[in-house]
Scaffold this motif. Structure first.
Motif, PDB file in Angstrom:
ATOM      1  N   UNK A 201       0.221  -5.642  38.865  1.00  0.00           N
ATOM      2  CA  UNK A 201       1.043  -6.399  38.317  1.00  0.00           C
ATOM      3  C   UNK A 201       1.342  -6.423  36.794  1.00  0.00           C
ATOM      4  N   UNK A 202       0.392  -5.948  36.184  1.00  0.00           N
ATOM      5  CA  UNK A 202       0.293  -5.618  34.631  1.00  0.00           C
ATOM      6  C   UNK A 202       1.257  -4.625  34.372  1.00  0.00           C
ATOM      7  N   UNK A 203       1.671  -3.655  35.553  1.00  0.00           N
ATOM      8  CA  UNK A 203       2.623  -2.610  35.253  1.00  0.00           C
ATOM      9  C   UNK A 203       3.921  -3.361  35.159  1.00  0.00           C
ATOM     10  N   UNK A 204       4.305  -3.933  36.223  1.00  0.00           N
ATOM     11  CA  UNK A 204       5.619  -4.630  36.389  1.00  0.00           C
ATOM     12  C   UNK A 204       5.736  -5.684  34.979  1.00  0.00           C
ATOM     13  N   UNK A 205       4.594  -6.319  34.715  1.00  0.00           N
ATOM     14  CA  UNK A 205       4.877  -7.168  33.382  1.00  0.00           C
ATOM     15  C   UNK A 205       5.071  -6.358  32.184  1.00  0.00           C
ATOM     16  N   UNK A 206       4.434  -5.086  31.883  1.00  0.00           N
ATOM     17  CA  UNK A 206       4.693  -4.342  30.931  1.00  0.00           C
ATOM     18  C   UNK A 206       5.942  -3.571  30.835  1.00  0.00           C
ATOM     19  N   UNK A 207       6.639  -3.248  32.079  1.00  0.00           N
ATOM     20  CA  UNK A 207       8.074  -2.913  32.161  1.00  0.00           C
ATOM     21  C   UNK A 207       9.201  -4.195  32.057  1.00  0.00           C
ATOM     22  N   UNK A 208       8.748  -5.160  32.465  1.00  0.00           N
ATOM     23  CA  UNK A 208       9.826  -6.463  32.020  1.00  0.00           C
ATOM     24  C   UNK A 208       9.729  -6.856  30.580  1.00  0.00           C
ATOM     25  N   UNK A 209       8.739  -6.283  29.883  1.00  0.00           N
ATOM     26  CA  UNK A 209       8.638  -6.781  28.552  1.00  0.00           C
ATOM     27  C   UNK A 209       8.654  -5.647  27.658  1.00  0.00           C
ATOM     28  N   UNK A 210       9.356  -4.761  28.130  1.00  0.00           N
ATOM     29  CA  UNK A 210       9.934  -3.492  27.477  1.00  0.00           C
ATOM     30  C   UNK A 210       8.625  -2.702  26.766  1.00  0.00           C
TER      31      UNK A 210
END
Length: 64
Positions: free
Chosen positions: A27-36
């Protein structure tokens, strides 16, 4: 790299955890992608686009 992941994810009713589990990432990976803060691999970008029913070109905005 700017992206529309969060907007599309919410429109489709997905949580970050749902996408992460489906794509085999955290989930942290998806969060990092979403937050650029992290640019995904081409493979992950293509799988994200497929899951969100769009194209890579529409999902990610390349800044010059």
């Amino acid at each position: 790299m700017k992206n529309n992941i969060k907007e599309l994810r919410k429109q489709l009713g997905y949580r970050q955890e749902d996408i992460a589990t489906t794509l085999g990432v955290t989930r942290q990976t998806i969060n990092a992608i979403e937050n650029e803060k992290y640019n995904p691999t081409l493979d992950l970008a293509m799988n994200l686009a497929k899951l969100l029913n769009t194209t890579v070109e529409k999902l990610f905005i390349l800044e010059s």
